[in-house]
Design an enzyme around this catalytic site. Structure first.
Site, PDB file in Angstrom:
ATOM      1  N   SER A 144      77.648  88.705 122.120  1.00 22.23           N
ATOM      2  CA  SER A 144      78.321  89.559 123.107  1.00 22.23           C
ATOM      3  C   SER A 144      77.380  89.877 124.277  1.00 22.23           C
ATOM      4  O   SER A 144      76.941  88.958 124.953  1.00 22.23           O
ATOM      5  CB  SER A 144      78.839  90.811 122.381  1.00 22.23           C
ATOM      6  N   SER A 145      77.031  91.139 124.500  1.00 28.25           N
ATOM      7  CA  SER A 145      76.089  91.438 125.577  1.00 28.25           C
ATOM      8  C   SER A 145      74.767  90.680 125.340  1.00 28.25           C
ATOM      9  O   SER A 145      74.121  90.217 126.290  1.00 28.25           O
ATOM     10  CB  SER A 145      75.819  92.946 125.632  1.00 28.25           C
TER      11      SER A 145
END
Ligand SMILES: *[C@@H]1O[C@H](CO)[C@@H](O)[C@H](O)[C@H]1NC(C)=O
Ligand SMILES: *[C@@H]1O[C@H](CO)[C@@H](O)[C@H](O)[C@H]1NC(C)=O
Length: 371
Positions: A144-145
């Site tokens: 994700s991030s």
């Protein structure tokens, strides 16, 4: 005489400080505070196995929004596999509230720009020196991030990394907002669409003038991701296809049911592979064993792997479905893990219920999976 023995006393003291710095406790997650210049305040954690390989490899493993070094250490198998394969894992930790990564400011999107990417690169340089690690075997992965940051690390420090593995991210530069730790909803929504040359130029501009080798890229994304829309898979493939001179949309090989049932593997060549999971949400499994093969730590990275998925990050990745400013709604408790997802194990705080028709089956004390 007196002076020289005083001086050698000082030297000995200096040496003992140096070795004290080396002596992080093995086989557990340890914070390192003296890794050198840290322009953006990122925290460094490290896992050094008891049995370290000579000239060990290094994997940088980067957490998702709302995650921590400790959560990523516990929620993935990279440390456990380090016990077998003798590599070191660095777990950086975001300094921001909400713990997303800065993949939006010019500083972080520039080689030696003083942002998060710079701090993480300095952790790698420190670790190579401190442990005599193999500078040609440094790898980066994240979810994700952390996957966004993985693409950013590959773009800003191409000389440092031999390969990268991305789990549900966006292309390097796609999250640009011009501010630190910003959220770009055009990009997250899959609406930042560019040609492969435009995306490649975004990478080239992060380290102007660099003409050396670049890390091999393995991209994973789920078709049902509503946090970072699946178009980001296509755009990330375009970006690296542009960098490596492949043609997006023309993989050399398309292989069904790899790396797991329901996934499709698109092999562009030795430098670029995309794994697309049908029906997989942002709660994406991490194929740690598969990554070790891609990195070349195990097996033969040229041949597609049949490794089973090993880990997933459940509740905590779901929390990334809201931008940092609005992370308040995710409630704990009632959530389900998808097929292959983790559903239990020591220290597991994610979902414990499996999506129908799968059931939660114990693999070992640390890991139960929806099968
Ligand atoms: C979001 O990123 C795109 C590029 O991916 C850029 O064109 C746009 O201006 C960015 N949005 C903001 C709010 O900065
Ligand atoms: C993105 O890639 C997936 C997987 O190859 C494909 O099914 C989909 O059609 C692509 N999307 C676009 C808009 O090309």
């Amino acid at each position: 005489m007196k002076f020289s023995s005083f001086a050698s006393g000082l030297l000995a003291l200096g040496a003992s400080f140096a070795s004290a710095a080396e002596m992080v406790k093995r086989a557990s997650l340890q914070q390192v505070t003296n890794f050198g210049s840290n322009p953006s305040g990122v925290k460094m954690y490290i896992y050094v196995p008891n049995k370290l390989a000579t000239k060990p490899a290094i994997i940088v493993a980067i957490h998702y929004c709302s995650g921590t070094a400790s959560a990523f250490y516990q929620g993935t198998q990279f440390a456990q596999l380090a016990d077998t394969h003798g590599y070191i894992v660095i777990y950086p930790e975001s300094p921001y509230s909400g713990t997303c990564w800065d993949v939006s400011s010019p500083a972080s999107l520039t080689h030696n720009g003083g942002g998060n990417s710079n701090s993480i690169a300095n952790m790698v340089t420190y670790t190579i020196k401190q442990y005599g690690a193999d500078a040609s075997k440094v790898f980066v992965t994240g979810t994700s991030s952390g996957a966004m940051m993985t693409n950013v690390m590959a773009a800003t420090y191409p000389e440092m990394f031999a390969a990268a593995s991305v789990y549900a991210g966006v292309p390097a530069g796609c999250f640009y907002t011009g501010t630190v730790n910003g959220w770009n909803s055009t990009c997250s929504g899959g609406k930042s669409i560019h040609t492969q040359q435009e995306w490649a130029n975004t990478v080239f501009n992060m380290y102007p003038g660099y003409a050396g080798k670049r890390p091999r890229i393995l991209i994973h994304h789920g078709s049902a991701d509503t946090t970072l829309y699946p178009q980001n898979f296509n755009e990330t493939l375009k970006q690296w296809a542009g960098v490596f001179g492949y043609t997006y949309g023309q993989p050399r090989q398309t292989i069904s049911n790899q790396p797991a049932s329901g996934w499709t593997k698109y092999v562009y060549g030795p430098n670029l592979v995309g794994d697309y999971g049908a029906g997989i949400t942002h709660n994406i499994p991490v194929f740690a064993q598969d990554d070790l093969e891609w990195f070349g730590i195990t097996g033969n990275n040229a041949s597609p792997s049949t490794a089973a998925p090993t880990t997933t990050l459940a509740t905590s990745t779901k929390k990334t479905s809201t931008a940092p400013a609005t992370t308040s709604s995710a409630s704990n408790g009632e959530c389900t893990s998808q097929h292959w997802g983790q559903c239990g194990g020591n220290g597991w705080t994610g979902c414990t219920v499996c999506a129908s028709p799968y059931t939660c089956q114990k693999s070992n004390d640390w890991y139960s999976q929806c099968l």
